[in-house]
Design an enzyme around this catalytic site. Sequence first.
Site, short mmCIF file in Angstrom:
data_model
loop_
_atom_site.label_atom_id
_atom_site.label_comp_id
_atom_site.label_asym_id
_atom_site.label_seq_id
_atom_site.Cartn_x
_atom_site.Cartn_y
_atom_site.Cartn_z
CG ASP B 9 89.70 119.65 -6.90
OD1 ASP B 9 90.56 120.15 -6.17
OD2 ASP B 9 88.68 120.25 -7.29
CG ASP B 104 93.86 122.47 -4.40
OD1 ASP B 104 94.23 122.87 -5.50
OD2 ASP B 104 92.85 122.90 -3.81
CD GLU B 105 92.52 121.90 -9.62
OE1 GLU B 105 91.96 121.53 -10.66
OE2 GLU B 105 92.74 123.09 -9.36
#
Lengths: 82, 401
Positions: B9, B104-105
């Site tokens: 993350d 973003d993960e």
Amino acid sequence: MLEEINEKIACEILFKQGKATPRYLLWKKRWYKIEKVLLRWEERKGRELLRHFSVTDGCNTFHIVFYPESLTWKLLGIDKCD
Amino acid sequence: MKRIVLHIDMNAFFASVEQQANPTLKGKPVIVGTGIGLRGVVSTSSYEARPYGVKSGIPLREALKLCPHAILVPVDPSKYEFVSKKIMNIFFKYTPLVEVFSVDEAYLDVTGSLRLFSSVDNIITKIKEDIKREFGVTCSVGMGPNKLLAKLASSLDKPDGFARIMEEDVPHLSAKLEVSELCGIGPGLTKSLGKFNITTMKDLAECDVEILADRYGIIGRKLHLMGLGKDPSPVLPYFHYEDAKSMGHSITFGEDISDLMKIKRILLWLSERVGRRLRKVKMRGKKVTIGIRYSDFTTISKGRSILQYINDGYQIYKCGLEIMRSFLEPERDVRLVAVSVSRLVKGIYEPDLFEDFEKRERLLSAVDKINDRFGEFTVKRALLLGKHIRKIIFNPLRPVK
């Protein structure tokens, strides 16, 4: 804070190992030596793939963009250090 | 061999990318805002802004009250998308099993990569170094035997941390962990579970699976497994992704609007965008849904199934307009309009017996070709012409002085 400029500029580029790296930029009759490319990214506008660079001369931060269809450069914004 | 799954993350991703692009922002509270003017919402804030209570999703006006010295930066999707893709490419150096969970993960199944990279710690260190060196972004890594525990672990040590939760840790953790902390359990389900006195992961595990199945159907069985810390779902790389189930767009206006003509134009603009996206992936949909948010934040959403599968923006607009007319209260100011198309199928070709289908298809194809070459909305319907529409739609987020 980035100040919006949106003016045409000239750029001197180093092509090395498949990467284009801006080395100098000319804005308002003054040459700035680019010390570091902080970030590079691409943006698609229709068929054209714009190349954005965030660069610094060690003091100011410039946001410049390359338009491959017209082979032109623009200074989109600047964060002045003074 | 036990599975080893990582959840990675990026920390305050959009704000970190902005700080990398402009180092004068480093160490300062930065708010990346989306929407128009101060009526937008916080997309992400840097860690420097978070102690002031600035969180994702809160209105920008409220965020600037909480942290008046914060620097507001307009959201720049192309920048984040590009950096995100490059970061995902870094993950592929370590395993082909990468599931992109959001911009973003990502989940990485590194079970098969250990022989190449000697240890998980080695893989994590290398990934963190690569991302930091290339993009100046830090990330939190969680490790577990499945996606559920890996995701939970990554939230334990932020920013720039690493934590692991293995199956043997679950009995100690489950009594302390609230159900809302588990990925997939949102506020609605948390509230619903709370009515049955299920508030922790342990409560979920101890609740009879048949009772949960009776109340929540197939989800109930999944919930029980989640309570036990089990998650059999695989890490799905991009080539196994399912097609989208719906596509939509929404816009929050710079100022509230009650003029029906303006709302219609916005509806057309959104519909054309949805249609264009559908055509790009050769999909069509059979249900159109319209959402309206009034100035008092009351939100109404209504959908309607139609006879044909469509992907023409104007057809979406016509259908959306009928739906909107059925519930729009003309005297009330509108803050947001949303359009989405669902019940999607791929590649279906359904000629209309009563309209010149071929002609419309040829026209759309020609317009798409022009817009592909010269940019979106180079050719557009006359209703979308004029300064007025540009003012409503294209007014970017301006920095606050």
